[in-house]
Motif scaffolding. Structure first.
Motif, PDB file in Angstrom:
ATOM      1  N   SER A 122     -24.336  58.122   5.533  1.00  0.00           N
ATOM      2  CA  SER A 122     -23.930  57.750   4.183  1.00  0.00           C
ATOM      3  C   SER A 122     -24.904  56.738   3.568  1.00  0.00           C
ATOM      4  O   SER A 122     -26.091  57.038   3.405  1.00  0.00           O
ATOM      5  N   ASN A 146     -24.530  63.060   6.546  1.00  0.00           N
ATOM      6  CA  ASN A 146     -23.825  62.973   5.260  1.00  0.00           C
ATOM      7  C   ASN A 146     -24.418  61.863   4.390  1.00  0.00           C
ATOM      8  O   ASN A 146     -23.713  60.951   3.948  1.00  0.00           O
ATOM      9  N   SER A 156     -18.489  64.701  -5.414  1.00  0.00           N
ATOM     10  CA  SER A 156     -17.171  64.896  -4.825  1.00  0.00           C
ATOM     11  C   SER A 156     -16.119  64.410  -5.823  1.00  0.00           C
ATOM     12  O   SER A 156     -16.426  63.715  -6.801  1.00  0.00           O
ATOM     13  N   CYS A 185     -12.132  59.944   4.410  1.00  0.00           N
ATOM     14  CA  CYS A 185     -13.313  59.906   5.288  1.00  0.00           C
ATOM     15  C   CYS A 185     -13.281  60.959   6.390  1.00  0.00           C
ATOM     16  O   CYS A 185     -14.336  61.338   6.894  1.00  0.00           O
ATOM     17  N   TRP A 247     -24.191  67.570   8.080  1.00  0.00           N
ATOM     18  CA  TRP A 247     -23.177  67.310   7.060  1.00  0.00           C
ATOM     19  C   TRP A 247     -21.857  67.970   7.440  1.00  0.00           C
ATOM     20  O   TRP A 247     -21.824  69.158   7.768  1.00  0.00           O
ATOM     21  N   ASP A 251     -16.332  66.987   3.852  1.00  0.00           N
ATOM     22  CA  ASP A 251     -16.586  65.638   3.350  1.00  0.00           C
ATOM     23  C   ASP A 251     -15.998  65.475   1.943  1.00  0.00           C
ATOM     24  O   ASP A 251     -16.375  66.188   1.017  1.00  0.00           O
ATOM     25  N   ILE A 253     -16.015  62.351   0.485  1.00  0.00           N
ATOM     26  CA  ILE A 253     -16.720  61.213  -0.114  1.00  0.00           C
ATOM     27  C   ILE A 253     -18.013  61.677  -0.778  1.00  0.00           C
ATOM     28  O   ILE A 253     -18.298  61.329  -1.927  1.00  0.00           O
ATOM     29  N   HIS A 279     -16.629  62.992   6.605  1.00  0.00           N
ATOM     30  CA  HIS A 279     -17.751  62.140   6.206  1.00  0.00           C
ATOM     31  C   HIS A 279     -18.411  61.402   7.369  1.00  0.00           C
ATOM     32  O   HIS A 279     -19.521  60.915   7.237  1.00  0.00           O
TER      33      HIS A 279
END
Length: 304
Positions: A122, A146, A156, A185, A247, A251, A253, A279
């Motif tokens: 992230s 991700n 998202s 998450c 990924w 996900d 997020i 995520h």
């Protein structure tokens, strides 16, 4: 008085829980004092060095479950990024991309790290990609989990809401909001004992003004969009080394479209999608994530 006693007991239990996780992972907590401030980090194992960068609002212990699969063959370092965990917090400092990359370089230089596998999740993936592009001579392989910062990817639902000025779920203010963040998450939220939830909530809701400052130093709002100083689909074109993007398809997020954009835009990227993962693949599927790291490691050995 009862609340204070309960909080003290819960912290004691949580510290014991982390001690066990770190022990099983073969990691020990350490500190590095520099002129820029103190870095807290975990370190363990021998072999190829892999440096792990956590996401926004998280800390170095997000990597414990994954590290358990790695320390037999890798020298693992997981740091608390400045502004998070137990690394230095300066509410007056700047936390823009260039400042955080400078701090990361300070750590890397002090630890004399070269030929590193660099992995980030992230926000940590955003920093990792930009760091690799600026210092490719230090990076052997780049792994992005991700990652934040794919400017042209679909947003998202969470990021559309934040961009439009809605409540930022990444900045929870109480236990109910933290529980909601966990739902976003993970594809399947792992079981956490009550003492862990309370302590994690306490950490997630601490220093709210600093976390908000770091968030908007990273994501600039422009109308109904969030824009990035170092968009990955541009930055990664300048990094020549091997790059693996992993990924979770579920996900909530950061949209999985981000990985597909990177694969389309950057020829040398390998994209791996994890079905029914959210995520945080290093927490939700650590064994699967470890296999991808070993594959990347073996591929790098073939090239040398």
């Amino acid at each position: 008085m009862k609340t204070t006693m309960k909080t003290t007991i819960n912290k004691f239990l949580f510290d014991g829980y982390l001690w066990c996780e770190r022990k099983l992972a073969g990691l020990s907590p350490k500190q590095l004092v520099t002129s820029d401030g103190t870095f807290a980090y975990l370190e363990g194992g021998k072999g190829q060095t892999i440096l792990l960068l956590h996401g926004f609002g998280a800390n170095k212990d997000n990597w414990n479950k994954l590290a358990k699969y790695l320390t037999r063959d890798f020298h693992v370092i997981a740091i608390d990024l400045p502004g998070f965990g137990h690394s230095h917090h300066d509410p007056e400092a700047s936390y823009g991309l260039a400042d955080q990359l400078t701090r990361l370089l300070t750590f890397v230089q002090h630890k004399q790290l070269t030929n590193v596998m660099l992995a980030g999740n992230s926000y940590g993936g955003y920093l990792a990609a930009n760091f690799a592009a600026q210092h490719p001579e230090r990076i052997r392989t780049l792994l992005l989990l991700n990652p934040l910062g794919v400017a042209s990817a679909k947003h998202s639902e969470v990021f559309n809401y934040i961009a439009a000025g809605g409540h930022n779920v990444l900045l929870p203010g109480n236990q109910e909001e933290y529980a909601f963040l966990l739902q976003k998450c993970f594809y399947k939220v792992p079981y956490l004992p009550d003492f862990a939830i309370e302590q994690l909530t306490r950490e997630a809701t601490s220093n709210p003004s600093l976390k908000e400052k770091i968030f908007f130093a990273t994501h600039e709002r422009s109308g109904d969009n969030l824009i990035f100083e170092g968009p990955l689909e541009q930055v990664l074109k300048t990094y020549p080394g091997p790059t693996v993007v992993c990924w979770g398809t579920e996900d909530k997020i950061l949209h999985v479209d981000g990985g597909r954009v990177l694969k389309r835009e950057v020829e040398h990227i390998k994209l791996v999608e994890f079905e029914k993962i959210g995520h945080l693949p290093m927490l939700e599927a650590p064994g699967t994530m470890a296999k991808e790291i070993y594959k990347a490691h073996h591929e790098a050995k073939k090239r040398t």
